[in-house]
Write a protein that holds these residues in place. Structure first.
Motif, PDB file in Angstrom:
ATOM      1  N   GLU A  94       0.825  -1.215   0.000  1.00 23.94           N
ATOM      2  CA  GLU A  94       0.000   0.000   0.000  1.00 23.94           C
ATOM      3  C   GLU A  94       0.853   1.256   0.000  1.00 23.94           C
ATOM      4  O   GLU A  94       0.479   2.270  -0.602  1.00 23.94           O
ATOM      5  CB  GLU A  94      -0.942   0.009   1.210  1.00 23.94           C
ATOM      6  CG  GLU A  94      -2.172  -0.859   1.037  1.00 23.94           C
ATOM      7  CD  GLU A  94      -3.133  -0.710   2.194  1.00 23.94           C
ATOM      8  OE1 GLU A  94      -4.328  -0.474   1.951  1.00 23.94           O
ATOM      9  OE2 GLU A  94      -2.690  -0.829   3.351  1.00 23.94           O
ATOM     10  N   ILE A  95       2.010   1.204   0.643  1.00 23.79           N
ATOM     11  CA  ILE A  95       2.897   2.363   0.652  1.00 23.79           C
ATOM     12  C   ILE A  95       3.539   2.539  -0.723  1.00 23.79           C
ATOM     13  O   ILE A  95       3.726   3.670  -1.185  1.00 23.79           O
ATOM     14  CB  ILE A  95       3.968   2.234   1.755  1.00 23.79           C
ATOM     15  CG1 ILE A  95       3.285   2.230   3.128  1.00 23.79           C
ATOM     16  CG2 ILE A  95       4.976   3.364   1.677  1.00 23.79           C
ATOM     17  CD1 ILE A  95       4.229   2.042   4.295  1.00 23.79           C
ATOM     18  N   TRP A  96       3.865   1.431  -1.394  1.00 27.14           N
ATOM     19  CA  TRP A  96       4.349   1.537  -2.771  1.00 27.14           C
ATOM     20  C   TRP A  96       3.285   2.176  -3.657  1.00 27.14           C
ATOM     21  O   TRP A  96       3.595   2.983  -4.551  1.00 27.14           O
ATOM     22  CB  TRP A  96       4.737   0.167  -3.325  1.00 27.14           C
ATOM     23  CG  TRP A  96       6.188  -0.160  -3.190  1.00 27.14           C
ATOM     24  CD1 TRP A  96       6.755  -1.218  -2.536  1.00 27.14           C
ATOM     25  CD2 TRP A  96       7.292   0.585  -3.729  1.00 27.14           C
ATOM     26  NE1 TRP A  96       8.121  -1.177  -2.614  1.00 27.14           N
ATOM     27  CE2 TRP A  96       8.486  -0.081  -3.350  1.00 27.14           C
ATOM     28  CE3 TRP A  96       7.389   1.757  -4.482  1.00 27.14           C
ATOM     29  CZ2 TRP A  96       9.746   0.382  -3.718  1.00 27.14           C
ATOM     30  CZ3 TRP A  96       8.645   2.217  -4.844  1.00 27.14           C
ATOM     31  CH2 TRP A  96       9.804   1.537  -4.467  1.00 27.14           C
ATOM     32  N   LEU A  97       2.020   1.819  -3.429  1.00 26.43           N
ATOM     33  CA  LEU A  97       0.938   2.470  -4.174  1.00 26.43           C
ATOM     34  C   LEU A  97       0.937   3.969  -3.910  1.00 26.43           C
ATOM     35  O   LEU A  97       0.678   4.771  -4.811  1.00 26.43           O
ATOM     36  CB  LEU A  97      -0.421   1.868  -3.786  1.00 26.43           C
ATOM     37  CG  LEU A  97      -0.746   0.473  -4.329  1.00 26.43           C
ATOM     38  CD1 LEU A  97      -2.103   0.007  -3.812  1.00 26.43           C
ATOM     39  CD2 LEU A  97      -0.743   0.474  -5.855  1.00 26.43           C
ATOM     40  N   GLY A  98       1.250   4.341  -2.656  1.00 27.73           N
ATOM     41  CA  GLY A  98       1.346   5.761  -2.311  1.00 27.73           C
ATOM     42  C   GLY A  98       2.471   6.450  -3.061  1.00 27.73           C
ATOM     43  O   GLY A  98       2.320   7.590  -3.508  1.00 27.73           O
ATOM     44  N   VAL A  99       3.613   5.785  -3.202  1.00 31.41           N
ATOM     45  CA  VAL A  99       4.740   6.346  -3.964  1.00 31.41           C
ATOM     46  C   VAL A  99       4.354   6.512  -5.433  1.00 31.41           C
ATOM     47  O   VAL A  99       4.617   7.549  -6.056  1.00 31.41           O
ATOM     48  CB  VAL A  99       5.987   5.445  -3.837  1.00 31.41           C
ATOM     49  CG1 VAL A  99       7.099   5.917  -4.765  1.00 31.41           C
ATOM     50  CG2 VAL A  99       6.482   5.415  -2.395  1.00 31.41           C
ATOM     51  N   LEU A 100       3.717   5.490  -5.991  1.00 32.75           N
ATOM     52  CA  LEU A 100       3.296   5.559  -7.390  1.00 32.75           C
ATOM     53  C   LEU A 100       2.200   6.600  -7.592  1.00 32.75           C
ATOM     54  O   LEU A 100       2.160   7.286  -8.627  1.00 32.75           O
ATOM     55  CB  LEU A 100       2.819   4.175  -7.851  1.00 32.75           C
ATOM     56  CG  LEU A 100       3.910   3.095  -7.871  1.00 32.75           C
ATOM     57  CD1 LEU A 100       3.308   1.729  -8.164  1.00 32.75           C
ATOM     58  CD2 LEU A 100       4.986   3.431  -8.890  1.00 32.75           C
ATOM     59  N   PHE A 101       1.317   6.749  -6.604  1.00 29.95           N
ATOM     60  CA  PHE A 101       0.297   7.795  -6.656  1.00 29.95           C
ATOM     61  C   PHE A 101       0.966   9.170  -6.659  1.00 29.95           C
ATOM     62  O   PHE A 101       0.598  10.057  -7.437  1.00 29.95           O
ATOM     63  CB  PHE A 101      -0.640   7.664  -5.457  1.00 29.95           C
ATOM     64  CG  PHE A 101      -1.551   8.840  -5.254  1.00 29.95           C
ATOM     65  CD1 PHE A 101      -2.547   9.145  -6.170  1.00 29.95           C
ATOM     66  CD2 PHE A 101      -1.415   9.658  -4.132  1.00 29.95           C
ATOM     67  CE1 PHE A 101      -3.382  10.231  -5.988  1.00 29.95           C
ATOM     68  CE2 PHE A 101      -2.243  10.739  -3.939  1.00 29.95           C
ATOM     69  CZ  PHE A 101      -3.231  11.038  -4.878  1.00 29.95           C
ATOM     70  N   LEU A 102       1.964   9.359  -5.798  1.00 25.93           N
ATOM     71  CA  LEU A 102       2.742  10.604  -5.757  1.00 25.93           C
ATOM     72  C   LEU A 102       3.306  10.917  -7.149  1.00 25.93           C
ATOM     73  O   LEU A 102       3.268  12.072  -7.598  1.00 25.93           O
ATOM     74  CB  LEU A 102       3.875  10.441  -4.750  1.00 25.93           C
ATOM     75  CG  LEU A 102       4.881  11.560  -4.475  1.00 25.93           C
ATOM     76  CD1 LEU A 102       5.557  11.285  -3.130  1.00 25.93           C
ATOM     77  CD2 LEU A 102       5.937  11.706  -5.542  1.00 25.93           C
ATOM     78  N   CYS A 103       3.815   9.904  -7.827  1.00 26.90           N
ATOM     79  CA  CYS A 103       4.422  10.099  -9.149  1.00 26.90           C
ATOM     80  C   CYS A 103       3.406  10.542 -10.202  1.00 26.90           C
ATOM     81  O   CYS A 103       3.789  11.128 -11.217  1.00 26.90           O
ATOM     82  CB  CYS A 103       5.088   8.801  -9.607  1.00 26.90           C
ATOM     83  SG  CYS A 103       6.540   8.342  -8.624  1.00 26.90           S
ATOM     84  N   CYS A 104       2.148  10.263  -9.972  1.00 25.39           N
ATOM     85  CA  CYS A 104       1.107  10.603 -10.948  1.00 25.39           C
ATOM     86  C   CYS A 104       0.510  11.997 -10.735  1.00 25.39           C
ATOM     87  O   CYS A 104      -0.288  12.456 -11.552  1.00 25.39           O
ATOM     88  CB  CYS A 104      -0.027   9.573 -10.888  1.00 25.39           C
ATOM     89  SG  CYS A 104       0.473   7.893 -11.307  1.00 25.39           S
ATOM     90  N   LEU A 149      -3.096   1.204 -10.604  1.00 27.19           N
ATOM     91  CA  LEU A 149      -3.930   0.325  -9.782  1.00 27.19           C
ATOM     92  C   LEU A 149      -4.230  -0.986 -10.501  1.00 27.19           C
ATOM     93  O   LEU A 149      -4.201  -2.057  -9.900  1.00 27.19           O
ATOM     94  CB  LEU A 149      -5.238   1.031  -9.419  1.00 27.19           C
ATOM     95  CG  LEU A 149      -5.152   2.180  -8.411  1.00 27.19           C
ATOM     96  CD1 LEU A 149      -6.510   2.844  -8.266  1.00 27.19           C
ATOM     97  CD2 LEU A 149      -4.669   1.702  -7.068  1.00 27.19           C
ATOM     98  N   ALA A 150      -4.517  -0.880 -11.787  1.00 24.13           N
ATOM     99  CA  ALA A 150      -4.829  -2.084 -12.557  1.00 24.13           C
ATOM    100  C   ALA A 150      -3.620  -3.019 -12.592  1.00 24.13           C
ATOM    101  O   ALA A 150      -3.748  -4.236 -12.472  1.00 24.13           O
ATOM    102  CB  ALA A 150      -5.238  -1.701 -13.974  1.00 24.13           C
ATOM    103  N   LYS A 151      -2.427  -2.426 -12.714  1.00 22.70           N
ATOM    104  CA  LYS A 151      -1.202  -3.231 -12.762  1.00 22.70           C
ATOM    105  C   LYS A 151      -0.945  -3.934 -11.440  1.00 22.70           C
ATOM    106  O   LYS A 151      -0.403  -5.034 -11.394  1.00 22.70           O
ATOM    107  CB  LYS A 151      -0.014  -2.329 -13.118  1.00 22.70           C
ATOM    108  CG  LYS A 151       1.296  -3.095 -13.284  1.00 22.70           C
ATOM    109  CD  LYS A 151       2.423  -2.174 -13.715  1.00 22.70           C
ATOM    110  CE  LYS A 151       3.715  -2.952 -13.855  1.00 22.70           C
ATOM    111  NZ  LYS A 151       4.845  -2.085 -14.243  1.00 22.70           N
ATOM    112  N   HIS A 152      -1.346  -3.281 -10.332  1.00 22.14           N
ATOM    113  CA  HIS A 152      -1.092  -3.851  -9.006  1.00 22.14           C
ATOM    114  C   HIS A 152      -2.309  -4.603  -8.446  1.00 22.14           C
ATOM    115  O   HIS A 152      -2.317  -4.977  -7.281  1.00 22.14           O
ATOM    116  CB  HIS A 152      -0.676  -2.745  -8.029  1.00 22.14           C
ATOM    117  CG  HIS A 152       0.708  -2.255  -8.269  1.00 22.14           C
ATOM    118  ND1 HIS A 152       1.023  -1.424  -9.311  1.00 22.14           N
ATOM    119  CD2 HIS A 152       1.876  -2.512  -7.612  1.00 22.14           C
ATOM    120  CE1 HIS A 152       2.328  -1.169  -9.278  1.00 22.14           C
ATOM    121  NE2 HIS A 152       2.858  -1.811  -8.267  1.00 22.14           N
ATOM    122  N   GLY A 153      -3.327  -4.762  -9.275  1.00 26.23           N
ATOM    123  CA  GLY A 153      -4.492  -5.521  -8.846  1.00 26.23           C
ATOM    124  C   GLY A 153      -5.313  -4.849  -7.774  1.00 26.23           C
ATOM    125  O   GLY A 153      -6.047  -5.503  -7.036  1.00 26.23           O
TER     126      GLY A 153
END
Length: 324
Positions: A94-104, A149-153
């Motif tokens: 979930e924190i990796w999702l946060g990093v990727l969200f930051l990048c977007c 999100l789709a890539k990370h399921g």
């Protein structure tokens, strides 16, 4: 310049409040709807304050603006994906999702312009680029997040939520801008406090939910340190690449400064409300942690960098005046 951002201190205080006194029971739906309302009001006021002339006046410098947009919405996501591929076990999912969200996310407006000004860069271009980034971000960020999100399921908020809570209020503010735009500009400081208050409400609601789900049992101090490390690596890569790309493109120093500062920033002000719309309530607290930490790192590092750019700009102008 080198101290903690006052707004970040407010955010830390809000997180502590949610940690020790989280909203629960009957208060949960109240704060949920309050968060939706304040997000709508915030994006409405952003639309009302946005000067169309500021966007139109900078369209002539298309190479600079295209470069900044590519840094914000292409380079950042690619770097985030690359870091995740290299260090998948360094952070929780979930924190990796946060990093990727930051990048977007789009760029900031105030700090991008402020640091460009301090560094002696092209301020009008920074105004236009940062404004364009935030406008396009309303459309591009949800799309990019959807791909991630789709890539990370994982699953996020639907298109209808994005339209109703973000896009519709913004468009309405733009439609009414000819009538209320001057009032909004005159009261910019007051409305800025309103924006920040809205974000604090969203953060309190998000972290309350996360705390009730056992947030601080999931995130030890070592994990916070790793988030800071990943954020710093991300910022360092972007700063280096934006500078090298600007020089390869043959941009003058003033334009390079604008690209470096506008292309490396990520907005906390729009990021927290967007996370509240795009992610499940129980995940928002974890997902915005990387963004909150990145916010302070970018302020500190760019403060140092702005002063160095200022010295280079002054030296270059001195040489030019002697040459004349």
């Amino acid at each position: 310049m080198f101290g903690l951002d006052p707004f970040l201190l407010s955010l830390i205080g809000t997180v502590l409040l949610a940690t020790f006194f989280p909203c629960h029971g009957a208060a949960v739906p109240v704060f949920k709807w309050l968060a939706i309302v304040v997000i709508g009001v915030m994006f409405f006021l952003q639309g009302a304050r946005l000067s169309r002339q500021a966007v139109v006046s900078g369209l002539t410098a298309w190479r600079l603006h295209l470069l900044i947009l590519c840094c914000t919405f292409v380079l950042f996501p690619l770097l985030g994906i690359a870091l995740h591929a290299v260090f998948p076990a360094l952070l929780q999912n979930e924190i990796w999702l946060g990093v990727l969200f930051l990048c977007c996310l789009p760029s900031t407006v105030q700090s991008s312009i402020a640091f460009t000004s301090i560094g002696g860069g092209n301020v009008p271009a920074a105004v236009c680029a940062a404004t364009a980034s935030n406008v396009f971000g309303i459309f591009i960020t949800p799309f990019l997040v959807g791909l991630v999100l789709a890539k990370h399921g994982a699953q996020g908020g639907g298109v209808l939520n994005i339209v109703l809570e973000l896009l519709l209020p913004f468009v309405l503010g733009q439609v009414l801008q000819p009538w209320i735009g001057k009032w909004a500009q005159r009261n910019k400081k007051l409305l800025s406090l309103t924006d920040r208050g809205s974000i604090l409400i969203v953060v309190y609601a998000a972290f309350s939910d996360a705390v009730m789900q056992g947030l601080w049992h999931k995130v030890p101090l070592s994990q916070l340190g790793m988030i800071a490390l990943i954020d710093f690596m991300l910022l360092a890569c972007v700063l280096i690449l934006t500078a090298l790309t600007s020089r390869a493109a043959g941009l003058p120093l003033k334009d390079e400064i604008a690209v470096v500062f506008c292309g490396s920033k990520k907005t906390l002000a729009s990021g927290v409300p967007m996370a509240n719309v795009l992610f499940p309530p129980a995940s928002v607290g974890l997902i915005v942690l990387p963004l909150m930490i990145y916010h302070q790192i970018q302020l500190f590092v760019c403060a140092v960098l702005a002063r160095r750019f200022a010295a280079r700009t002054a030296q270059l102008e001195s040489k030019q005046s002697v040459g004349e």
